[in-house]
Design a protein around this motif. Structure first.
Motif, PDB file in Angstrom:
ATOM      1  N   GLU A  70       0.868  -1.179   0.000  1.00  0.00           N
ATOM      2  CA  GLU A  70       0.000   0.000   0.000  1.00  0.00           C
ATOM      3  C   GLU A  70       0.904   1.229   0.000  1.00  0.00           C
ATOM      4  OE1 GLU A  70      -2.945  -0.068   3.122  1.00  0.00           O
ATOM      5  OE2 GLU A  70      -3.152  -2.237   2.936  1.00  0.00           O
ATOM      6  N   ARG A  71       0.685   2.092  -0.948  1.00  0.00           N
ATOM      7  CA  ARG A  71       1.562   3.251  -1.129  1.00  0.00           C
ATOM      8  C   ARG A  71       1.601   4.173   0.096  1.00  0.00           C
ATOM      9  NH1 ARG A  71       1.762   6.083  -6.822  1.00  0.00           N
ATOM     10  NH2 ARG A  71       4.005   6.011  -6.873  1.00  0.00           N
ATOM     11  N   ASN A  72       0.489   4.248   0.831  1.00  0.00           N
ATOM     12  CA  ASN A  72       0.444   5.138   1.995  1.00  0.00           C
ATOM     13  C   ASN A  72       1.381   4.685   3.123  1.00  0.00           C
ATOM     14  OD1 ASN A  72      -1.149   2.904   2.578  1.00  0.00           O
ATOM     15  ND2 ASN A  72      -2.559   4.059   3.858  1.00  0.00           N
ATOM     16  N   LEU A  73       1.958   3.502   3.005  1.00  0.00           N
ATOM     17  CA  LEU A  73       2.870   3.003   4.037  1.00  0.00           C
ATOM     18  C   LEU A  73       4.316   3.457   3.828  1.00  0.00           C
ATOM     19  CD1 LEU A  73       1.588  -0.668   4.435  1.00  0.00           C
ATOM     20  CD2 LEU A  73       1.179   1.267   5.948  1.00  0.00           C
ATOM     21  N   LEU A  74       4.598   4.078   2.694  1.00  0.00           N
ATOM     22  CA  LEU A  74       5.976   4.503   2.411  1.00  0.00           C
ATOM     23  C   LEU A  74       6.559   5.360   3.534  1.00  0.00           C
ATOM     24  CD1 LEU A  74       5.827   5.316  -1.399  1.00  0.00           C
ATOM     25  CD2 LEU A  74       7.328   3.654  -0.314  1.00  0.00           C
ATOM     26  N   ASN A  75       5.828   6.408   3.907  1.00  0.00           N
ATOM     27  CA  ASN A  75       6.330   7.311   4.952  1.00  0.00           C
ATOM     28  C   ASN A  75       6.405   6.624   6.311  1.00  0.00           C
ATOM     29  OD1 ASN A  75       6.700   9.500   3.236  1.00  0.00           O
ATOM     30  ND2 ASN A  75       4.569  10.169   3.463  1.00  0.00           N
ATOM     31  N   VAL A  76       5.440   5.765   6.587  1.00  0.00           N
ATOM     32  CA  VAL A  76       5.417   5.053   7.870  1.00  0.00           C
ATOM     33  C   VAL A  76       6.637   4.134   7.977  1.00  0.00           C
ATOM     34  CG1 VAL A  76       4.084   3.454   9.296  1.00  0.00           C
ATOM     35  CG2 VAL A  76       2.893   5.156   7.925  1.00  0.00           C
ATOM     36  N   ILE A  77       6.931   3.422   6.894  1.00  0.00           N
ATOM     37  CA  ILE A  77       8.091   2.521   6.880  1.00  0.00           C
ATOM     38  C   ILE A  77       9.383   3.324   7.024  1.00  0.00           C
ATOM     39  CG2 ILE A  77       9.439   0.957   5.418  1.00  0.00           C
ATOM     40  CD1 ILE A  77       6.734  -0.094   4.327  1.00  0.00           C
ATOM     41  N   GLU A  78       9.459   4.422   6.297  1.00  0.00           N
ATOM     42  CA  GLU A  78      10.655   5.272   6.364  1.00  0.00           C
ATOM     43  C   GLU A  78      10.892   5.762   7.796  1.00  0.00           C
ATOM     44  OE1 GLU A  78      12.488   9.211   4.120  1.00  0.00           O
ATOM     45  OE2 GLU A  78      10.324   8.859   4.073  1.00  0.00           O
ATOM     46  N   LYS A  79       9.841   6.230   8.443  1.00  0.00           N
ATOM     47  CA  LYS A  79       9.970   6.736   9.816  1.00  0.00           C
ATOM     48  C   LYS A  79      10.353   5.622  10.787  1.00  0.00           C
ATOM     49  CE  LYS A  79       6.881  10.635   9.206  1.00  0.00           C
ATOM     50  NZ  LYS A  79       5.514  11.108   9.317  1.00  0.00           N
ATOM     51  N   ALA A  80       9.785   4.440  10.593  1.00  0.00           N
ATOM     52  CA  ALA A  80      10.100   3.314  11.481  1.00  0.00           C
ATOM     53  C   ALA A  80      11.572   2.917  11.361  1.00  0.00           C
ATOM     54  CB  ALA A  80       9.204   2.124  11.153  1.00  0.00           C
ATOM     55  N   ILE A  81      12.093   2.944  10.154  1.00  0.00           N
ATOM     56  CA  ILE A  81      13.504   2.594   9.946  1.00  0.00           C
ATOM     57  C   ILE A  81      14.403   3.656  10.577  1.00  0.00           C
ATOM     58  CG2 ILE A  81      15.315   2.275   8.211  1.00  0.00           C
ATOM     59  CD1 ILE A  81      13.052   1.048   6.418  1.00  0.00           C
ATOM     60  N   LEU A  82      14.033   4.919  10.404  1.00  0.00           N
ATOM     61  CA  LEU A  82      14.817   5.997  11.019  1.00  0.00           C
ATOM     62  C   LEU A  82      14.784   5.911  12.546  1.00  0.00           C
ATOM     63  CD1 LEU A  82      13.914   9.041   8.748  1.00  0.00           C
ATOM     64  CD2 LEU A  82      16.187   8.048   9.071  1.00  0.00           C
ATOM     65  N   ALA A  83      13.638   5.518  13.095  1.00  0.00           N
ATOM     66  CA  ALA A  83      13.485   5.441  14.548  1.00  0.00           C
ATOM     67  C   ALA A  83      14.201   4.231  15.148  1.00  0.00           C
ATOM     68  CB  ALA A  83      12.006   5.395  14.911  1.00  0.00           C
ATOM     69  N   SER A  84      14.491   3.231  14.324  1.00  0.00           N
ATOM     70  CA  SER A  84      15.171   2.038  14.836  1.00  0.00           C
ATOM     71  C   SER A  84      16.618   2.383  15.175  1.00  0.00           C
ATOM     72  CB  SER A  84      15.135   0.915  13.791  1.00  0.00           C
ATOM     73  OG  SER A  84      16.009   1.220  12.727  1.00  0.00           O
TER      74      SER A  84
END
Length: 184
Positions: A70-84
């Motif tokens: 789902e395209r709307n998950l792009l930003n969510v995934i990006e933020k999760a990786i940055l937060a890890s």
């Protein structure tokens, strides 16, 4: 009852080694591998969900490409990786998230090897603690007269053999991980 000590000891030691192997799997090696994302979770409709379950992850050369379903998950995934705490920098190009894995410096590799050694050492301590606890139980049973002195000595020897076996297994895991980290 004598065999139950051996069986219990082996099960506990095996679980400890498996846990350490799992921890080592998540340790960065400088390679682009989807395994580094296994622990990263995103909020997917109110449910914490691993990134690997909401996106296709592929490797290209020294790069991971994450294509969410789902395209709307792009930003969510990006933020999760940055937060890890992985120290990875994702790049969102509007259709996929890319993570570049630069060639690690010798210093970085040495840090990773040191971390792997610490993890393996924790595993060795856990195995030795299991041995200590079981030997204490055996001595208590001997004092209570539930097992003979011959059984006690035989059990001590077998438990020491198990300890040596699992410590050697941990050493092999470390050597494998060290080789994986240092080869480039």
């Amino acid at each position: 009852m004598v065999n139950s000590f051996i069986k219990t000891t082996e099960e506990k030691m095996k679980k400890s080694v498996e846990k350490i192997a799992e921890e080592l799997k998540h340790l960065r090696t400088g390679r682009a591998t989807p395994a580094v994302l296994e622990e990263i979770k995103i909020d997917y409709y109110g449910v914490p969900t691993p990134v690997l379950q909401v996106a296709q992850v592929t490797t290209e050369e020294r790069q991971l490409v994450i294509k969410p379903w789902e395209r709307n998950l792009l930003n969510v995934i990006e933020k999760a990786i940055l937060a890890s705490d992985l120290g990875l920098t994702p790049v969102n190009d509007g259709t996929v998230v890319r993570i570049n894995f630069p060639t690690p410096t010798t210093e970085q590799r040495q840090k990773w090897v040191k971390k792997a050694k610490e993890i393996v050492e924790e595993g060795k301590v856990a195995v030795r603690n299991i041995r200590r606890d079981i030997l204490k139980d055996i001595k208590d049973k001997k004092k209570a007269g539930e097992i003979s002195e011959d059984d006690e000595k035989r059990l001590e020897k077998e438990i020491q053999n198990l300890t040596d076996k699992y410590v050697a297994e941990l050493d092999k895991l470390f050597e494998k991980k060290e080789k994986e980290i240092m080869e480039f």
